[in-house]
Design an enzyme around this catalytic site. Structure first.
Site, PDB file in Angstrom:
ATOM      1  N   TYR A 178       0.850  -1.196   0.000  1.00  0.00           N
ATOM      2  CA  TYR A 178       0.000   0.000   0.000  1.00  0.00           C
ATOM      3  C   TYR A 178       0.880   1.238   0.000  1.00  0.00           C
ATOM      4  CZ  TYR A 178       0.931   0.908   4.962  1.00  0.00           C
ATOM      5  OH  TYR A 178       1.543   1.198   6.158  1.00  0.00           O
ATOM      6  N   CYS A 179       0.266   2.380  -0.340  1.00  0.00           N
ATOM      7  CA  CYS A 179       1.003   3.646  -0.289  1.00  0.00           C
ATOM      8  C   CYS A 179       0.075   4.785   0.122  1.00  0.00           C
ATOM      9  CB  CYS A 179       1.753   3.915  -1.586  1.00  0.00           C
ATOM     10  SG  CYS A 179       0.764   3.893  -3.085  1.00  0.00           S
ATOM     11  N   ARG A 180       0.037   5.888  -0.650  1.00  0.00           N
ATOM     12  CA  ARG A 180      -0.644   7.103  -0.206  1.00  0.00           C
ATOM     13  C   ARG A 180      -2.139   7.120  -0.475  1.00  0.00           C
ATOM     14  NH1 ARG A 180       4.086  10.432  -3.102  1.00  0.00           N
ATOM     15  NH2 ARG A 180       5.558  10.595  -1.357  1.00  0.00           N
TER      16      ARG A 180
END
Length: 222
Positions: A178-180
């Site tokens: 996952y990221c932003r």
């Protein structure tokens, strides 16, 4: 019948919020602020904008009550004015755009789906998998964003360091990256790179801000 009643007053204020959202740079600044509190200097560097331009956009967001400020010494720090509500608003804007704007749909297909055509993992599914210790959770954001807040138990390997830190990923376990947020390219690039190397990896359906906005537990580095 008068057009200056309470409904009109509400709509006029809502229109100011909508106008504040009407610029790509301001949407990107909101995405960065959804990761945690930031100075103008930090936001300027993240968004690749001049200090003056960043300040101008932040003032517009502040007038629309989408962000708020806090002074620490000589620095003014910005944060979202209601994390869950602002994050949910931006996500709803994205859903409308994907449904109704052909150009957005084309970018989603040509860039994002080309790198990861598999169905992403939902938040509910991830909660269950983490509870049963079935997956390794991979946060590919920069280290300073991870320090501000991350999903519980996540391993932080920024995308730029992924190649040389592959040994830190446990063998034989599925990885969830996952990221932003939903349009952050970091997790898509990580999935493409790791899948090409034979890892079993999928993406979380969105990112850290949406997880936090849903009221799910988060951790930070003291």
């Amino acid at each position: 019948m008068s057009s200056s009643g309470p409904k009109q007053e509400i709509y006029e204020n809502l229109a100011e919020v909508a106008q504040a959202l009407g610029h790509a740079h301001r949407l990107e600044l909101l995405e960065h602020l959804a990761q945690g509190i930031r100075t103008v200097e930090e936001l300027s560097a993240r968004a690749h904008l001049t200090f003056a331009n960043t300040s101008r956009h932040l003032q517009i967001l502040r007038r629309a009550r989408l962000v708020e400020t806090e002074r620490r010494g000589k620095h003014i720090l910005y944060r979202l004015a209601g994390d869950a509500e602002v994050v949910t608003l931006i996500k709803a804007l994205g859903r409308v755009g994907e449904r109704n704007v052909a150009e957005i749909g084309r970018v989603v297909t040509d860039y994002f789906q080309a790198r990861d055509a598999l169905e992403p993992v939902s938040r509910d599914d991830l909660v269950a998998r983490l509870r049963d210790d079935l997956v390794t959770l991979l946060d590919v954001r920069p280290e300073d964003e991870f320090a501000l807040g991350h999903l519980p138990g996540a391993l932080n390997i920024p995308l730029a360091e992924l190649e040389r830190r592959l040994g830190e990923l446990p063998q034989g376990r599925e990885v969830i990256a996952y990221c932003r947020g939903p349009y952050c390219v970091l997790s898509f690039e990580a999935v493409a790179a790791l899948r090409a190397r034979g890892y079993r990896i999928r993406r979380l359906e969105d990112g850290y801000p949406e997880w936090k906005a849903a009221g799910l537990p988060v951790e930070s580095v003291a």
